[in-house]
Design a protein around this motif. Structure first.
Motif, PDB file in Angstrom:
ATOM      1  N   ASN A 209     -30.070-106.103  61.382  1.00 54.87           N
ATOM      2  CA  ASN A 209     -28.899-106.228  61.801  1.00 54.87           C
ATOM      3  C   ASN A 209     -28.686-107.247  62.325  1.00 54.87           C
ATOM      4  OD1 ASN A 209     -28.965-103.126  61.464  1.00 54.87           O
ATOM      5  ND2 ASN A 209     -29.850-102.830  63.669  1.00 54.87           N
ATOM      6  N   PHE A 210     -29.358-108.008  63.045  1.00 55.20           N
ATOM      7  CA  PHE A 210     -28.923-109.672  63.030  1.00 55.20           C
ATOM      8  C   PHE A 210     -28.658-110.428  62.307  1.00 55.20           C
ATOM      9  CE2 PHE A 210     -30.897-114.091  63.614  1.00 55.20           C
ATOM     10  CZ  PHE A 210     -29.953-114.258  64.989  1.00 55.20           C
ATOM     11  N   TYR A 211     -29.313-110.335  61.679  1.00 55.03           N
ATOM     12  CA  TYR A 211     -28.952-110.611  59.675  1.00 55.03           C
ATOM     13  C   TYR A 211     -28.097-110.546  59.476  1.00 55.03           C
ATOM     14  CZ  TYR A 211     -33.671-113.851  59.530  1.00 55.03           C
ATOM     15  OH  TYR A 211     -34.766-114.954  59.918  1.00 55.03           O
ATOM     16  N   ASN A 212     -27.971-109.667  59.094  1.00 53.29           N
ATOM     17  CA  ASN A 212     -26.117-108.908  58.816  1.00 53.29           C
ATOM     18  C   ASN A 212     -24.722-109.192  59.374  1.00 53.29           C
ATOM     19  OD1 ASN A 212     -27.711-108.615  56.157  1.00 53.29           O
ATOM     20  ND2 ASN A 212     -28.685-105.992  57.684  1.00 53.29           N
ATOM     21  N   ARG A 213     -24.911-109.571  61.056  1.00 56.03           N
ATOM     22  CA  ARG A 213     -24.461-110.098  61.691  1.00 56.03           C
ATOM     23  C   ARG A 213     -24.217-111.210  61.276  1.00 56.03           C
ATOM     24  NH1 ARG A 213     -26.879-107.563  65.423  1.00 56.03           N
ATOM     25  NH2 ARG A 213     -27.680-109.309  66.123  1.00 56.03           N
ATOM     26  N   ILE A 214     -25.044-112.140  60.827  1.00 51.87           N
ATOM     27  CA  ILE A 214     -24.631-113.852  61.203  1.00 51.87           C
ATOM     28  C   ILE A 214     -24.579-114.154  58.823  1.00 51.87           C
ATOM     29  CG2 ILE A 214     -25.456-114.639  63.073  1.00 51.87           C
ATOM     30  CD1 ILE A 214     -28.309-115.288  61.674  1.00 51.87           C
ATOM     31  N   GLY A 215     -24.757-113.649  58.632  1.00 47.66           N
ATOM     32  CA  GLY A 215     -24.841-112.924  57.279  1.00 47.66           C
ATOM     33  C   GLY A 215     -23.813-114.093  56.759  1.00 47.66           C
ATOM     34  N   ASN A 216     -22.417-113.827  56.894  1.00 49.79           N
ATOM     35  CA  ASN A 216     -21.269-114.296  56.477  1.00 49.79           C
ATOM     36  C   ASN A 216     -21.196-115.956  56.570  1.00 49.79           C
ATOM     37  OD1 ASN A 216     -21.126-111.860  54.378  1.00 49.79           O
ATOM     38  ND2 ASN A 216     -19.405-111.226  56.085  1.00 49.79           N
ATOM     39  N   GLN A 217     -21.622-116.340  58.120  1.00 47.09           N
ATOM     40  CA  GLN A 217     -21.614-117.526  58.753  1.00 47.09           C
ATOM     41  C   GLN A 217     -22.210-118.409  58.190  1.00 47.09           C
ATOM     42  OE1 GLN A 217     -22.214-117.343  63.135  1.00 47.09           O
ATOM     43  NE2 GLN A 217     -22.074-119.715  62.988  1.00 47.09           N
ATOM     44  N   TRP A 218     -23.378-117.718  57.677  1.00 45.55           N
ATOM     45  CA  TRP A 218     -24.102-119.173  57.387  1.00 45.55           C
ATOM     46  C   TRP A 218     -24.929-118.479  55.612  1.00 45.55           C
ATOM     47  CZ3 TRP A 218     -26.387-122.393  60.539  1.00 45.55           C
ATOM     48  CH2 TRP A 218     -26.281-122.425  61.537  1.00 45.55           C
ATOM     49  N   GLY A 219     -24.317-118.523  55.167  1.00 39.21           N
ATOM     50  CA  GLY A 219     -23.883-118.340  53.642  1.00 39.21           C
ATOM     51  C   GLY A 219     -25.085-117.057  53.322  1.00 39.21           C
ATOM     52  N   PHE A 220     -25.286-116.206  53.748  1.00 38.89           N
ATOM     53  CA  PHE A 220     -26.627-115.183  52.949  1.00 38.89           C
ATOM     54  C   PHE A 220     -25.745-114.559  52.067  1.00 38.89           C
ATOM     55  CE2 PHE A 220     -28.698-114.932  57.170  1.00 38.89           C
ATOM     56  CZ  PHE A 220     -29.626-116.558  57.076  1.00 38.89           C
ATOM     57  N   GLN A 221     -26.341-114.266  50.972  1.00 37.19           N
ATOM     58  CA  GLN A 221     -25.964-113.716  49.841  1.00 37.19           C
ATOM     59  C   GLN A 221     -26.193-112.383  49.874  1.00 37.19           C
ATOM     60  OE1 GLN A 221     -25.191-116.594  46.626  1.00 37.19           O
ATOM     61  NE2 GLN A 221     -23.726-117.479  47.429  1.00 37.19           N
ATOM     62  N   TYR A 222     -27.040-111.695  50.754  1.00 38.86           N
ATOM     63  CA  TYR A 222     -27.773-110.421  51.001  1.00 38.86           C
ATOM     64  C   TYR A 222     -27.820-109.980  51.641  1.00 38.86           C
ATOM     65  CZ  TYR A 222     -30.886-107.592  49.213  1.00 38.86           C
ATOM     66  OH  TYR A 222     -31.995-106.233  48.652  1.00 38.86           O
ATOM     67  N   GLU A 223     -27.250-108.349  51.081  1.00 39.21           N
ATOM     68  CA  GLU A 223     -27.344-107.470  53.018  1.00 39.21           C
ATOM     69  C   GLU A 223     -29.186-107.272  53.248  1.00 39.21           C
ATOM     70  OE1 GLU A 223     -25.481-103.559  55.038  1.00 39.21           O
ATOM     71  OE2 GLU A 223     -24.625-104.678  53.090  1.00 39.21           O
ATOM     72  N   PHE A 224     -29.938-107.469  53.958  1.00 35.94           N
ATOM     73  CA  PHE A 224     -31.090-106.856  54.712  1.00 35.94           C
ATOM     74  C   PHE A 224     -31.001-105.529  54.450  1.00 35.94           C
ATOM     75  CE2 PHE A 224     -30.725-111.129  54.954  1.00 35.94           C
ATOM     76  CZ  PHE A 224     -32.292-111.498  54.383  1.00 35.94           C
ATOM     77  N   TYR A 225     -32.296-105.140  54.507  1.00 40.09           N
ATOM     78  CA  TYR A 225     -32.353-103.305  55.233  1.00 40.09           C
ATOM     79  C   TYR A 225     -33.983-103.251  55.579  1.00 40.09           C
ATOM     80  CZ  TYR A 225     -33.101-102.928  50.045  1.00 40.09           C
ATOM     81  OH  TYR A 225     -33.890-102.988  48.704  1.00 40.09           O
ATOM     82  N   LEU A 226     -34.385-101.853  56.211  1.00 42.60           N
ATOM     83  CA  LEU A 226     -35.531-101.639  56.241  1.00 42.60           C
ATOM     84  C   LEU A 226     -35.686-100.994  54.498  1.00 42.60           C
ATOM     85  CD1 LEU A 226     -36.153 -99.813  59.064  1.00 42.60           C
ATOM     86  CD2 LEU A 226     -37.010-101.978  59.018  1.00 42.60           C
ATOM     87  N   PRO A 227     -37.158-101.370  54.470  1.00 39.99           N
ATOM     88  CA  PRO A 227     -37.827-100.938  52.594  1.00 39.99           C
ATOM     89  C   PRO A 227     -37.325 -99.739  53.299  1.00 39.99           C
ATOM     90  CG  PRO A 227     -39.479-101.459  54.099  1.00 39.99           C
ATOM     91  CD  PRO A 227     -38.160-102.745  54.843  1.00 39.99           C
ATOM     92  N   ASP A 228     -37.826 -98.924  51.989  1.00 38.82           N
ATOM     93  CA  ASP A 228     -37.591 -97.297  52.229  1.00 38.82           C
ATOM     94  C   ASP A 228     -39.388 -96.472  51.632  1.00 38.82           C
ATOM     95  OD1 ASP A 228     -37.558 -94.663  51.703  1.00 38.82           O
ATOM     96  OD2 ASP A 228     -36.245 -94.593  49.492  1.00 38.82           O
ATOM     97  N   VAL A 229     -40.401 -96.340  52.959  1.00 39.09           N
ATOM     98  CA  VAL A 229     -41.461 -96.325  51.959  1.00 39.09           C
ATOM     99  C   VAL A 229     -41.523 -95.466  53.457  1.00 39.09           C
ATOM    100  CG1 VAL A 229     -43.652 -97.313  53.711  1.00 39.09           C
ATOM    101  CG2 VAL A 229     -41.936 -98.886  52.487  1.00 39.09           C
ATOM    102  N   GLU A 230     -42.109 -93.930  52.731  1.00 39.40           N
ATOM    103  CA  GLU A 230     -43.025 -92.853  53.223  1.00 39.40           C
ATOM    104  C   GLU A 230     -43.642 -93.071  54.837  1.00 39.40           C
ATOM    105  OE1 GLU A 230     -42.052 -89.705  52.345  1.00 39.40           O
ATOM    106  OE2 GLU A 230     -41.051 -90.745  49.950  1.00 39.40           O
ATOM    107  N   GLN A 231     -43.440 -92.130  55.989  1.00 40.89           N
ATOM    108  CA  GLN A 231     -43.717 -92.398  56.978  1.00 40.89           C
ATOM    109  C   GLN A 231     -45.707 -92.396  56.919  1.00 40.89           C
ATOM    110  OE1 GLN A 231     -41.524 -90.707  60.508  1.00 40.89           O
ATOM    111  NE2 GLN A 231     -44.231 -90.476  61.578  1.00 40.89           N
TER     112      GLN A 231
END
Length: 277
Positions: A209-231
């Motif tokens: 969530n932190f990276y996604n908030r600052i992404g546009n400001q720092w030129g991140f061209q990707y939206e980060f998310y938690l990996p989809d892994v079975e519990q």
């Protein structure tokens, strides 16, 4: 229509139908080939980082050097992926490494990059999250669990005081009736594993969530998310000192817009990977 015209029309139709199919097949082949290469490169970097993680390991104490492990991981990672020794190149590829977690016996922390003002200019610098303990609370009682060789060792704090007691779960169960459930091995193990997993997932979610908030400001061209892994896969894998790495959204060579994403856990004591992808 002349025969030549029919031949040209037939060739065009065949090209329209089969050319996209051929291109798609070539892209699949390229993706599979590079995926294997990226797997190996990332695995080798993690193994190199783990080489320096554990400094001292006995049942009583485990001493880790997370700084040296992180530095060695990065050196190997840059070399494996052909990153030149230029800061701008390193910064660019590290945008695809949102988190590198160090799993310790009773706590964990994540290495990430945070904006910091230096001499009037903002830069992304290496930082660590605060330590997150494997803590669980129920009925006014706080429990802190451990993993690896000390998975049966627990710290407990009761609501009526702020002091902690600790010891083997079997011994603590005999000292206080509120801890008798420690003798239920299956229940204890389930709560312990779920607690460790929730702490890890919470830390990873906060960093994403932190990276996604600052992404546009720092030129991140990707939206980060938690990996989809079975519990159950998470619980089975994360049960000893080690390193977790999320490598996400890396452009795959020879493809049109395909990206490489992988979440890896590797135990420092065994070097056997439980790969969660």
């Amino acid at each position: 229509m002349k025969l030549l015209d029919y031949s040209l029309l037939f060739a065009i139709i065949i090209g329209v139908i089969y050319l996209p199919i051929q291109m798609a097949e070539q892209e699949i082949i390229a993706y599979s080939r590079y995926q294997v290469q990226y797997h190996e490169k990332l695995d080798n970097a993690i193994d190199d980082g783990l080489f320096d993680l554990v400094e001292r390991d006995t049942y009583e104490t485990v001493s880790l050097n997370r700084e040296e492990a992180l530095e060695r991981f990065y050196r190997s990672f840059y070399g494996n992926f052909g990153v030149p020794n230029i800061e701008i190149a390193k910064t660019k590829i590290r945008q695809h490494l949102p988190m590198i977690g160090i799993i310790e016996q009773n706590k964990m922390s994540i290495a990430y990059q945070k904006p910091t003002k230096n001499d009037g200019q903002w830069d992304l610098i290496d930082a660590w999250t605060n330590y997150a303990y494997y803590e669980y609370e129920e009925g006014g009682i706080r429990y802190q669990f451990q993993l690896g060789s000390k998975k049966d060792w627990v710290r407990v704090s009761f609501y009526e005081n702020t002091t902690w007691i600790e010891g083997l779960r079997q011994d603590l169960a005999k000292k206080d009736s509120r801890l008798v459930w420690f003798l239920e091995e299956q229940r204890f193990e389930q709560i312990r594993r779920n607690t460790i997993l929730k702490v890890l997932q919470k830390q990873m979610e906060q960093i994403s969530n932190f990276y996604n908030r600052i992404g546009n400001q720092w030129g991140f061209q990707y939206e980060f998310y938690l990996p989809d892994v079975e519990q159950q896969d998470w619980c089975r894998a994360i049960d000893d000192i080690g390193m977790v790495v999320l490598f996400q959204g890396y452009p795959v060579e020879g493809t049109l817009g395909k990206t490489y994403t992988r979440f890896v856990y590797s135990g420092a004591r065994t070097y056997k990977k439980a790969k969660l992808e």
